[in-house]
Design an enzyme around this catalytic site. Sequence first.
Site, PDB file in Angstrom:
ATOM      1  N   CYS A 290       0.816  -1.210   0.000  1.00 15.54           N
ATOM      2  CA  CYS A 290       0.000   0.000   0.000  1.00 15.54           C
ATOM      3  C   CYS A 290       0.856   1.270   0.000  1.00 15.54           C
ATOM      4  O   CYS A 290       1.974   1.270   0.505  1.00 15.54           O
ATOM      5  CB  CYS A 290      -0.885   0.022   1.228  1.00 15.54           C
ATOM      6  SG  CYS A 290      -1.891  -1.443   1.386  1.00 15.54           S
TER       7      CYS A 290
ATOM      8  N   ARG B 167       5.139   0.497  -5.885  1.00  8.45           N
ATOM      9  CA  ARG B 167       4.995  -0.407  -4.743  1.00  8.45           C
ATOM     10  C   ARG B 167       3.987  -1.517  -5.030  1.00  8.45           C
ATOM     11  O   ARG B 167       3.906  -2.486  -4.294  1.00  8.45           O
ATOM     12  CB  ARG B 167       4.533   0.387  -3.513  1.00  8.45           C
ATOM     13  CG  ARG B 167       5.542   1.402  -3.044  1.00  8.45           C
ATOM     14  CD  ARG B 167       4.929   2.398  -2.101  1.00  8.45           C
ATOM     15  NE  ARG B 167       4.601   1.838  -0.808  1.00  8.45           N
ATOM     16  CZ  ARG B 167       5.412   1.863   0.238  1.00  8.45           C
ATOM     17  NH1 ARG B 167       6.593   2.426   0.130  1.00  8.45           N
ATOM     18  NH2 ARG B 167       5.055   1.350   1.377  1.00  8.45           N
TER      19      ARG B 167
ATOM     20  N   TRP C 187      -2.902  -2.649  -1.828  1.00  7.04           N
ATOM     21  CA  TRP C 187      -2.469  -3.961  -2.320  1.00  7.04           C
ATOM     22  C   TRP C 187      -3.157  -4.962  -1.404  1.00  7.04           C
ATOM     23  O   TRP C 187      -2.843  -5.037  -0.219  1.00  7.04           O
ATOM     24  CB  TRP C 187      -0.951  -4.058  -2.222  1.00  7.04           C
ATOM     25  CG  TRP C 187      -0.354  -5.243  -2.881  1.00  7.04           C
ATOM     26  CD1 TRP C 187      -0.281  -5.484  -4.218  1.00  7.04           C
ATOM     27  CD2 TRP C 187       0.303  -6.349  -2.241  1.00  7.04           C
ATOM     28  NE1 TRP C 187       0.385  -6.669  -4.449  1.00  7.04           N
ATOM     29  CE2 TRP C 187       0.745  -7.222  -3.260  1.00  7.04           C
ATOM     30  CE3 TRP C 187       0.562  -6.690  -0.920  1.00  7.04           C
ATOM     31  CZ2 TRP C 187       1.420  -8.402  -3.002  1.00  7.04           C
ATOM     32  CZ3 TRP C 187       1.239  -7.872  -0.648  1.00  7.04           C
ATOM     33  CH2 TRP C 187       1.658  -8.706  -1.689  1.00  7.04           C
TER      34      TRP C 187
ATOM     35  N   ASN D 131      -1.538   1.393   6.041  1.00  4.82           N
ATOM     36  CA  ASN D 131      -0.579   0.468   5.429  1.00  4.82           C
ATOM     37  C   ASN D 131      -0.180  -0.505   6.537  1.00  4.82           C
ATOM     38  O   ASN D 131       0.200  -0.075   7.617  1.00  4.82           O
ATOM     39  CB  ASN D 131       0.638   1.256   4.934  1.00  4.82           C
ATOM     40  CG  ASN D 131       1.591   0.382   4.143  1.00  4.82           C
ATOM     41  OD1 ASN D 131       1.330  -0.801   3.930  1.00  4.82           O
ATOM     42  ND2 ASN D 131       2.689   0.961   3.709  1.00  4.82           N
ATOM     43  N   GLY D 132      -0.285  -1.811   6.276  1.00  2.00           N
ATOM     44  CA  GLY D 132       0.087  -2.805   7.278  1.00  2.00           C
ATOM     45  C   GLY D 132      -1.021  -3.821   7.461  1.00  2.00           C
ATOM     46  O   GLY D 132      -1.948  -3.897   6.647  1.00  2.00           O
TER      47      GLY D 132
ATOM     48  N   GLU E 246      19.702 -16.473  -9.090  1.00  7.27           N
ATOM     49  CA  GLU E 246      19.199 -15.104  -9.211  1.00  7.27           C
ATOM     50  C   GLU E 246      18.780 -14.806 -10.653  1.00  7.27           C
ATOM     51  O   GLU E 246      17.752 -14.185 -10.889  1.00  7.27           O
ATOM     52  CB  GLU E 246      20.256 -14.100  -8.722  1.00  7.27           C
ATOM     53  CG  GLU E 246      19.952 -12.642  -8.984  1.00  7.27           C
ATOM     54  CD  GLU E 246      18.614 -12.154  -8.441  1.00  7.27           C
ATOM     55  OE1 GLU E 246      17.949 -12.865  -7.679  1.00  7.27           O
ATOM     56  OE2 GLU E 246      18.211 -11.038  -8.837  1.00  7.27           O
TER      57      GLU E 246
ATOM     58  N   LYS F  80      15.110 -13.533 -11.780  1.00 12.14           N
ATOM     59  CA  LYS F  80      14.942 -12.277 -12.516  1.00 12.14           C
ATOM     60  C   LYS F  80      14.104 -12.523 -13.763  1.00 12.14           C
ATOM     61  O   LYS F  80      13.174 -11.784 -14.061  1.00 12.14           O
ATOM     62  CB  LYS F  80      16.321 -11.737 -12.900  1.00 12.14           C
ATOM     63  CG  LYS F  80      16.467 -10.264 -12.954  1.00 12.14           C
ATOM     64  CD  LYS F  80      16.667  -9.575 -11.642  1.00 12.14           C
ATOM     65  CE  LYS F  80      15.684  -9.874 -10.566  1.00 12.14           C
ATOM     66  NZ  LYS F  80      16.007  -9.435  -9.267  1.00 12.14           N
TER      67      LYS F  80
ATOM     68  N   GLU G 274      10.296 -13.553 -12.849  1.00 12.42           N
ATOM     69  CA  GLU G 274       9.421 -12.545 -12.243  1.00 12.42           C
ATOM     70  C   GLU G 274       8.992 -11.465 -13.228  1.00 12.42           C
ATOM     71  O   GLU G 274       7.903 -10.934 -13.119  1.00 12.42           O
ATOM     72  CB  GLU G 274      10.046 -11.922 -10.993  1.00 12.42           C
ATOM     73  CG  GLU G 274      11.215 -11.010 -11.253  1.00 12.42           C
ATOM     74  CD  GLU G 274      11.761 -10.353  -9.991  1.00 12.42           C
ATOM     75  OE1 GLU G 274      10.965  -9.955  -9.136  1.00 12.42           O
ATOM     76  OE2 GLU G 274      12.986 -10.238  -9.875  1.00 12.42           O
TER      77      GLU G 274
ATOM     78  N   HIS H  72      20.325 -36.010 -12.255  1.00 10.56           N
ATOM     79  CA  HIS H  72      19.660 -36.782 -11.208  1.00 10.56           C
ATOM     80  C   HIS H  72      18.146 -36.629 -11.274  1.00 10.56           C
ATOM     81  O   HIS H  72      17.460 -36.819 -10.270  1.00 10.56           O
ATOM     82  CB  HIS H  72      20.206 -36.374  -9.833  1.00 10.56           C
ATOM     83  CG  HIS H  72      21.657 -36.704  -9.680  1.00 10.56           C
ATOM     84  ND1 HIS H  72      22.118 -37.978  -9.549  1.00 10.56           N
ATOM     85  CD2 HIS H  72      22.762 -35.909  -9.732  1.00 10.56           C
ATOM     86  CE1 HIS H  72      23.435 -37.973  -9.465  1.00 10.56           C
ATOM     87  NE2 HIS H  72      23.856 -36.721  -9.588  1.00 10.56           N
TER      88      HIS H  72
ATOM     89  N   LYS I  47       6.961  -3.960  -4.538  1.00 11.31           N
ATOM     90  CA  LYS I  47       8.367  -3.640  -4.310  1.00 11.31           C
ATOM     91  C   LYS I  47       8.793  -3.962  -2.890  1.00 11.31           C
ATOM     92  O   LYS I  47       9.862  -4.500  -2.650  1.00 11.31           O
ATOM     93  CB  LYS I  47       8.612  -2.163  -4.626  1.00 11.31           C
ATOM     94  CG  LYS I  47      10.064  -1.727  -4.431  1.00 11.31           C
ATOM     95  CD  LYS I  47      10.987  -2.370  -5.450  1.00 11.31           C
ATOM     96  CE  LYS I  47      12.434  -2.062  -5.232  1.00 11.31           C
ATOM     97  NZ  LYS I  47      13.307  -3.038  -5.932  1.00 11.31           N
TER      98      LYS I  47
HETATM   99  C1  F6R Z   1      13.110  -9.656  -6.805  1.00 14.59           C
HETATM  100  C2  F6R Z   1      12.985  -8.831  -5.613  1.00 14.59           C
HETATM  101  C3  F6R Z   1      12.553  -9.487  -4.354  1.00 14.59           C
HETATM  102  C4  F6R Z   1      13.240  -8.809  -3.154  1.00 14.59           C
HETATM  103  C5  F6R Z   1      12.662  -9.379  -1.842  1.00 14.59           C
HETATM  104  C6  F6R Z   1      13.358  -8.784  -0.641  1.00 14.59           C
HETATM  105  O1  F6R Z   1      13.642  -8.922  -7.855  1.00 14.59           O
HETATM  106  O2  F6R Z   1      13.188  -7.655  -5.640  1.00 14.59           O
HETATM  107  O3  F6R Z   1      12.807 -10.861  -4.377  1.00 14.59           O
HETATM  108  O4  F6R Z   1      14.606  -9.034  -3.237  1.00 14.59           O
HETATM  109  O5  F6R Z   1      11.297  -9.114  -1.772  1.00 14.59           O
HETATM  110  O6  F6R Z   1      13.207  -7.405  -0.611  1.00 14.59           O
HETATM  111  P1  F6R Z   1      14.168  -6.497   0.260  1.00 14.59           P
HETATM  112  O7  F6R Z   1      15.529  -6.607  -0.349  1.00 14.59           O
HETATM  113  O8  F6R Z   1      13.594  -5.119   0.155  1.00 14.59           O
HETATM  114  O9  F6R Z   1      14.139  -7.060   1.641  1.00 14.59           O
END
Ligand code: F6R
Length: 610
Positions: free
Chosen positions: A2, A27, A75, A99-100, A482, A486, A489, A505, A605
């Site tokens: 949010c 966000r 959200w 928010n929360g 990673e 990437k 997502e 395996h 985010k």
């Molecule tokens: C993927 C991504 C997420 C964050 C995860 C942790 O690209 O951004 O996997 O890495 O949600 O977020 P932070 O680093 O803000 O704790």
Amino acid sequence: MCGIIGYTGSKKSVPILIEGLRTLEYRGYDSAGVTVAEGGCLSTVKSKGRLTDLEGKLKRNAELTGSCGIGHTRWATHGEPSDTNSHPHTTDNLALVHNGIIENYAEIEEMLRGAGYAFVSETDTERAAKLLDMLFVKSGDPLDAIRRATKVIRGSYAFGIIFKGYEDVIYAVRKDSPLIVAHNDEGGFIASDIPAILKHSTSYYRLDEGVIAKISKSSLEFCDLSLTPVEQKLETIDWNIEQAQKGGYPHFMIKEIHEEPEAIRKTLEPRIKDGLPHFGIDALDGDLLSSFDSIHIVACGTAMHAGLVGKAIIEKLARVPVNVEIASEFRYRDPILRKNDLVILLSQSGETADTLAALRHSKACGVYTLAIVNVIGSSVAREADSVLYTWAGPEIAVASTKAYSVQCALLYLLAIRMALANHKLDEANARHICDMMLQKIPSAVEKALTLSDKIYDVATMLVAAEHLFYIGRDIDYALSVEASLKLKEISYIHSEAYAAGELKHGTISLITDGIPVVALTTVSNVCEKTVSGIREVKSRGAYVVSVCAESLVGKYDIPCDEMLVIPDIDEILAPFPAATVMQLLAYHVSALKGLDVDKPRNLAKSVTVE
Ligand code: F6R
């Protein structure tokens, strides 16, 4: 997650609220709304969908001209995305944005039903609004109502509230969810994040927990929960508006990938003194790092993947055992934490609920906690025993890129410092690696960026794929995990990362004609082994993209359909340009598919709920 904005001043509030909410779109949200105080009334307009849907509704309504208002992007957590469930939530006496998550909302509802209240939405927030309403009706005093409500509510919250009878004042309070407050000649603002107020202010207060803010056009007051006035620290915003915008790039993600060389430089330079790692700027005593028997790196998603790179380099250089943990699993599995263990929390936002919970659990177990965080003053940063800030600047794209690179860079420095302290590395070698890091990582990443066109060409071959595999060994496996996240997502292509030796395996049964396999080879001592794995998939029809260190290209005969050559750099530092190449590949696939690169579906985010 949010987004909150609030404004009280002499201008019309709606344009300021909408503009603020737009800067918070990154966000992630599924509905939005505003409440504006006008002529003794609180007028609310809410809409499921994007901000443009809300704007459409606002245009169709009689114009809201009031100069005090609150806005929200939601959200969904409790209840589906809908007009009714979106914020602000209103009563006869107030409007509230939140928010929360309120954990004891069911209990609160039961108590309120007993007092005659009914509910229209499924949200925890409406329960909080009505609790405040009941308390406000009793005392007629907003501050007293807020103070009492905070004693009842369990969970996390950042609240922005306007009360009837006090229509030019915004009240705010928070716990475990961030909220900032700004005040200047234009008036007063609240927001869940800096970009929302950047246009209006160059300084802000990050509201402390247990502090209530009372904001009007001409004044700003803070008090604690016993209603005693308190001071809050004024902080300066060192991000300019350009930094928080796209700066000419089509997407934030590609802009942020291009910021990596600078971010790495900024993060490393102040921490290398006389050629050696030095954390004086962070008030961290380097010798402390020699006192730990083992390390737990705890984080989520991409940050956790940076932890995998950290594990490889710390174990290699300092010979200290490192355990990398998914934060959401960590505290529930009752981890074994010993007196001499160190817990390192990695987080871009510093607000990730699972990481914060893991930090609190570690502290409760009496273990030393060290946070590596990008957002200054965030919850993880403030609660850890020590914090090292990654100076990557704001990361707006949901997919984390530059934050990952700087997290890796700091973990390298920690590894060198620990290796020195443990006498596993002598000063000359430590100096040499530090020197290389400063001199070579930024330029190698810059060179990796120049490969963008070639990477784009490779991306065109992958856009139609439904499944894809990444393989590698050792640190290349950590990078593959990673790279795979990437891609999936932001491109919505199903992909998996496998240690190259593990495919046979089981998973190799999924390799059929044309299935793309991206194979990383930057580690010389396992390169030959990885090449065997590549042969295994190639002979089963895989379309192989080799991502190979320049120094290894001529040495091995890598069977592949495409090759991306990682700019020459000492092997130990290859993960940096290699990560950039993988990020660019994911970016181009997503952009070629015409997807919303910066705001992939279902993602937010900053994940401030467990
Ligand atoms: C993927 C991504 C997420 C964050 C995860 C942790 O690209 O951004 O996997 O890495 O949600 O977020 P932070 O680093 O803000 O704790």
